[in-house]
Design a protein around this motif. Structure first.
Motif, mmCIF file in Angstrom:
data_model
loop_
_atom_site.group_PDB
_atom_site.id
_atom_site.type_symbol
_atom_site.label_atom_id
_atom_site.label_comp_id
_atom_site.label_asym_id
_atom_site.label_seq_id
_atom_site.Cartn_x
_atom_site.Cartn_y
_atom_site.Cartn_z
ATOM 1 N N GLY A 162 -6.201 -2.392 1.507
ATOM 2 C CA GLY A 162 -6.861 -1.352 2.507
ATOM 3 C C GLY A 162 -7.241 -1.667 4.058
ATOM 4 O O GLY A 162 -7.261 -2.462 4.374
ATOM 5 N N ASN A 170 -5.078 -3.259 8.572
ATOM 6 C CA ASN A 170 -4.861 -2.681 7.487
ATOM 7 C C ASN A 170 -3.641 -3.298 6.435
ATOM 8 O O ASN A 170 -2.866 -3.670 7.030
ATOM 9 C CB ASN A 170 -4.058 -1.177 8.182
ATOM 10 C CG ASN A 170 -4.167 -0.133 6.625
ATOM 11 O OD1 ASN A 170 -4.219 -0.366 5.573
ATOM 12 N ND2 ASN A 170 -3.383 1.062 7.338
ATOM 13 N N ILE A 172 -1.184 -3.680 3.905
ATOM 14 C CA ILE A 172 -0.387 -3.043 3.676
ATOM 15 C C ILE A 172 1.013 -3.989 3.037
ATOM 16 O O ILE A 172 0.967 -4.616 2.457
ATOM 17 C CB ILE A 172 0.547 -2.050 4.011
ATOM 18 C CG1 ILE A 172 1.320 -2.704 5.192
ATOM 19 C CG2 ILE A 172 -0.579 -0.844 5.400
ATOM 20 C CD1 ILE A 172 2.014 -2.107 6.505
ATOM 21 N N LEU A 189 3.740 -0.016 0.989
ATOM 22 C CA LEU A 189 3.110 1.127 0.625
ATOM 23 C C LEU A 189 1.370 0.507 1.405
ATOM 24 O O LEU A 189 1.106 -0.983 1.218
ATOM 25 C CB LEU A 189 2.945 0.428 -1.157
ATOM 26 C CG LEU A 189 1.587 1.469 -1.705
ATOM 27 C CD1 LEU A 189 2.738 2.608 -2.757
ATOM 28 C CD2 LEU A 189 0.315 1.204 -2.027
ATOM 29 N N GLY A 190 0.664 1.410 1.523
ATOM 30 C CA GLY A 190 -0.547 1.388 2.482
ATOM 31 C C GLY A 190 -1.447 2.256 2.561
ATOM 32 O O GLY A 190 -0.857 4.136 2.616
ATOM 33 N N LEU A 191 -2.884 2.063 3.767
ATOM 34 C CA LEU A 191 -3.961 2.853 3.531
ATOM 35 C C LEU A 191 -3.132 4.187 4.389
ATOM 36 O O LEU A 191 -3.307 3.482 5.279
ATOM 37 C CB LEU A 191 -5.098 2.736 3.595
ATOM 38 C CG LEU A 191 -5.673 3.779 3.430
ATOM 39 C CD1 LEU A 191 -6.715 4.485 2.140
ATOM 40 C CD2 LEU A 191 -7.554 2.735 4.174
ATOM 41 N N ASP A 192 -3.320 5.055 4.153
ATOM 42 C CA ASP A 192 -3.493 6.424 6.099
ATOM 43 C C ASP A 192 -4.768 6.831 5.576
ATOM 44 O O ASP A 192 -5.214 7.071 4.772
ATOM 45 C CB ASP A 192 -2.134 7.510 5.427
ATOM 46 C CG ASP A 192 -2.095 8.065 6.736
ATOM 47 O OD1 ASP A 192 -3.030 8.032 7.416
ATOM 48 O OD2 ASP A 192 -1.205 8.822 6.803
ATOM 49 N N GLN A 198 -5.819 8.489 1.886
ATOM 50 C CA GLN A 198 -5.492 8.055 0.999
ATOM 51 C C GLN A 198 -4.295 7.201 0.793
ATOM 52 O O GLN A 198 -3.805 6.834 1.937
ATOM 53 C CB GLN A 198 -4.482 9.900 0.651
ATOM 54 C CG GLN A 198 -3.765 9.972 1.815
ATOM 55 C CD GLN A 198 -3.521 11.269 1.391
ATOM 56 O OE1 GLN A 198 -2.738 12.078 0.198
ATOM 57 N NE2 GLN A 198 -3.438 12.466 2.559
ATOM 58 N N TYR A 199 -2.976 7.146 -0.043
ATOM 59 C CA TYR A 199 -2.011 5.888 -0.252
ATOM 60 C C TYR A 199 -1.065 6.648 -0.056
ATOM 61 O O TYR A 199 -0.384 7.543 -0.651
ATOM 62 C CB TYR A 199 -2.238 4.579 -1.071
ATOM 63 C CG TYR A 199 -3.060 4.236 -0.607
ATOM 64 C CD1 TYR A 199 -3.044 2.945 -0.743
ATOM 65 C CD2 TYR A 199 -4.548 4.215 -1.395
ATOM 66 C CE1 TYR A 199 -4.578 2.018 -0.440
ATOM 67 C CE2 TYR A 199 -5.843 3.097 -1.670
ATOM 68 C CZ TYR A 199 -5.553 2.691 -0.205
ATOM 69 O OH TYR A 199 -6.815 1.262 -0.374
ATOM 70 N N LEU A 219 -6.239 6.810 -8.460
ATOM 71 C CA LEU A 219 -5.359 7.551 -7.373
ATOM 72 C C LEU A 219 -4.949 8.596 -7.869
ATOM 73 O O LEU A 219 -4.530 8.375 -9.371
ATOM 74 C CB LEU A 219 -4.091 6.512 -6.093
ATOM 75 C CG LEU A 219 -4.581 5.428 -6.093
ATOM 76 C CD1 LEU A 219 -3.561 4.418 -5.746
ATOM 77 C CD2 LEU A 219 -5.949 5.747 -4.851
ATOM 78 N N TYR A 237 -12.893 1.105 -6.248
ATOM 79 C CA TYR A 237 -12.522 1.419 -4.542
ATOM 80 C C TYR A 237 -13.803 1.511 -4.284
ATOM 81 O O TYR A 237 -14.648 2.137 -4.458
ATOM 82 C CB TYR A 237 -11.621 3.050 -5.405
ATOM 83 C CG TYR A 237 -11.510 3.887 -3.372
ATOM 84 C CD1 TYR A 237 -10.567 2.676 -2.834
ATOM 85 C CD2 TYR A 237 -12.654 4.575 -3.215
ATOM 86 C CE1 TYR A 237 -10.218 4.421 -1.555
ATOM 87 C CE2 TYR A 237 -11.912 5.614 -2.244
ATOM 88 C CZ TYR A 237 -11.304 5.197 -1.194
ATOM 89 O OH TYR A 237 -10.494 5.691 -0.026
ATOM 90 N N TYR A 245 -10.533 0.422 0.493
ATOM 91 C CA TYR A 245 -9.940 -0.641 -0.576
ATOM 92 C C TYR A 245 -9.914 -0.272 -1.534
ATOM 93 O O TYR A 245 -11.045 0.422 -2.007
ATOM 94 C CB TYR A 245 -9.871 -2.116 0.233
ATOM 95 C CG TYR A 245 -11.137 -3.036 0.080
ATOM 96 C CD1 TYR A 245 -11.329 -3.572 -1.313
ATOM 97 C CD2 TYR A 245 -12.255 -2.782 0.965
ATOM 98 C CE1 TYR A 245 -12.540 -4.093 -1.730
ATOM 99 C CE2 TYR A 245 -13.190 -3.688 0.021
ATOM 100 C CZ TYR A 245 -13.315 -4.420 -1.094
ATOM 101 O OH TYR A 245 -14.449 -4.522 -1.682
#
Length: 548
Positions: A162, A170, A172, A189-192, A198-199, A219, A237, A245
């Motif tokens: 995260g 960030n 990812i 793949l990572g956090l937006d 959201q991932y 999630l 989380y 994260y």
């Protein structure tokens, strides 16, 4: 006090010039790591060393893998984009940083990789921990850099996945280019953090799977996330002003050997090592069916993975382009059948259970509101299209509100939550057709039934026509064979009645035409005959009675 300070300084100098030779988990300014050598964490969980990926590559990379697992499963790679072309690689401490050279300490050496941190530390070292984290620390044991901040394709327990809001870092995952090449591949793949965080799994810049926001348990789009190790190795989380994260936590983070991997084909899975079977047992976390494809059903469409036609419009909506929708192209999505009443008095909500909630890029959370208050908050804004609970871990807590189109909604068999979609009041009336999917289902059923009935009727009609033709041929043959001319002549002898062949009568009456019909009596219709020899019956226009 002065004595203690002097002793401390003396110890630091001793560590620099006389490093502890028995240390096998640390790189110091005086202890480097050459190709062929390894570092092993204190608990002998992980190894740091040089490796060649796959079966065909001869390139050399610095990486971390499990120590006691026969399968060399790489969990982190340093020089992903700059391999060493031979066995001359060496990893050293230089200028307070970890630096990888391809030719030792010679002047012709090339720097292939570095931690590249700014530091004024007089002494630094790198240690490999039992969590698989390579940490660069200064002389005060402060962490200057760590490999967990720069993951490759693997997410390990105790690793944060995260955003660090303070630094903008960030963390990812990025896939390998191939099994023989650990360079960054096309999947990530990572956090937006936009809207409600959201991932996403992306291929380049294209979103291909939205894992969704955290719902208090997991999630939203990964219902199997906590499967098997939910108790021993739960996922936590954290979302505050400093960080957002996910992290696997718990007391058994070192006793359970597991990792989460984004492979080079874009599959996100969680292998768990089985000592009994001596192999990895993988659990697919997501992006395994068509409903995991981002926005597969378009706006206001819901996706049912266990159905042949997986996309249906939400209640109160209908296909935007019916012709495309009926052909299985659902990307155009759905539109409202009836417009909303934006003064907030004429709208209502319909609940859909067990869903992965829609894209939250244009959403917000009101943590202090319950669901009833959330409904009222949504009705205040005409752009509000839905609401749901923000946290389902202990009942329903908090308020998650959507603005704009609802996109990427998936109906799950289990592990989902409820969402309330906004519709016009007329959609709530019992006389209205509330379920667009019910309407579509009825249309499909009607078409099917009409096709079956039409086919059946056509079959009956063809059979009837065949029967009539066969029967007609049989009757003509029967009439033609009742009496031949000889029989007529023989049977007519001595009789006052004249006998005629049927074909003769048919020709004389113009095939029993209505224009030759004179009337009907007790013995049947009476026809006028034309063309029979008048000497036979006394007149060319005599009449006769026949049964027809």
């Amino acid at each position: 006090m002065a004595f203690h300070e002097s002793l401390r300084s003396l110890l630091q100098v001793a560590l620099i010039f006389f490093p502890i030779c028995n240390s096998i988990d640390t790189i110091t300014p005086n202890k480097s790591l050459r190709d062929g050598e390894t570092l092993i964490s204190a608990g002998e969980k992980f190894v740091l060393g040089f490796f060649s990926p796959g079966k065909s590559s001869t390139n050399r990379y610095v990486g971390i893998w499990y120590n006691k697992i026969p399968d060399q499963s790489i969990v982190w790679t340093a020089n992903r984009e700059n391999p060493v072309k031979n066995s001359s690689g060496v990893l050293i401490i230089k200028g307070g940083n970890l630096v990888l050279f391809d030719g030792g300490h010679s002047n012709n050496s090339n720097t292939l990789w570095s931690t590249n941190v700014s530091t004024t530390a007089t002494y630094s070292s790198a240690i490999l921990t039992d969590s698989g984290n390579l940490e660069l620390t200064d002389d005060h044991q402060r962490v200057l850099w760590e490999s967990f901040d720069y993951p490759t394709n693997t997410w390990l327990p105790q690793m944060k996945l995260g955003l660090d809001r303070r630094t903008g870092l960030n963390r990812i995952l990025t896939s390998w280019k191939s099994v023989d090449d650990p360079a960054p591949g096309e999947f990530s793949l990572g956090l937006d953090p936009v809207g409600v965080p959201q991932y996403f799994l992306r291929k380049g810049s294209l979103s291909i799977w939205r894992v969704g926001p955290w719902n208090g348990l997991r999630l939203s789009g990964a219902p199997r996330m906590n499967e098997i190790t939910a108790t021993d190795l739960p996922v936590s989380y954290v979302a505050n002003d400093d960080e957002i994260y996910l992290m696997y936590t718990g007391k058994n983070t070192t006793s359970i050997t597991t990792r989460t991997v984004l492979d080079d084909s874009g599959v996100f899975q969680r292998p768990i090592w089985s000592d009994d079977n001596q192999r990895w047992i993988s659990i697919a976390i997501g992006n395994k069916d068509r409903c995991d494809q981002y926005a597969n059903c378009g706006a206001y469409g819901s996706c049912y993975p266990n159905r042949l036609d997986e996309c249906e419009c939400l209640e109160g909506f209908e296909p935007k382009t019916p012709s495309e929708w009926n052909l299985g192209d659902w990307s155009g999505g759905c539109v409202r059948r009836r417009s909303l009443d934006c003064d907030g008095k004429g709208d209502g909500f319909l609940r859909l259970a067990n869903v992965k909630v829609p894209d939250t890029s244009r959403s917000r959370v009101e943590p202090g509101l319950n669901l009833e208050a959330c409904k009222g908050e949504c009705l205040k804004n005409c752009n509000c299209t839905a609401y749901a609970s923000a946290d389902i871990s202990e009942g329903d807590r908090g308020c998650l509100i959507w603005h704009g189109d609802l996109v990427d909604l998936k109906v799950l068999s289990d592990g989902g939550q409820g969402i309330y979609t906004r519709v016009a009041a007329s959609e709530l009336d019992g006389s209205a057709i509330k379920y667009s999917r019910g309407l579509q289902g009825k249309k499909k059923l009607l078409v099917t039934l009409l096709t079956i009935i039409s086919g059946f009727l056509l079959f009956i009609l063809c059979g009837y026509n065949w029967w009539r033709k066969a029967k007609g041929c049989e009757m003509i043959e029967r009439h033609d064979n009742v009496l031949n001319d000889n029989e007529i002549e023989e049977n007519g002898k001595g009789s006052e009645l004249l006998l005629f062949n049927v074909s003769v009568i048919a020709a004389a009456t113009n095939n029993f035409s209505e224009s030759n019909l004179l009337g009907k009596g007790g013995f049947g219709p009476v026809y006028k005959v034309v063309g029979i020899d008048s000497s036979t019956i006394g007149s060319a226009y005599a009449t006769m009675s026949v049964n027809h």
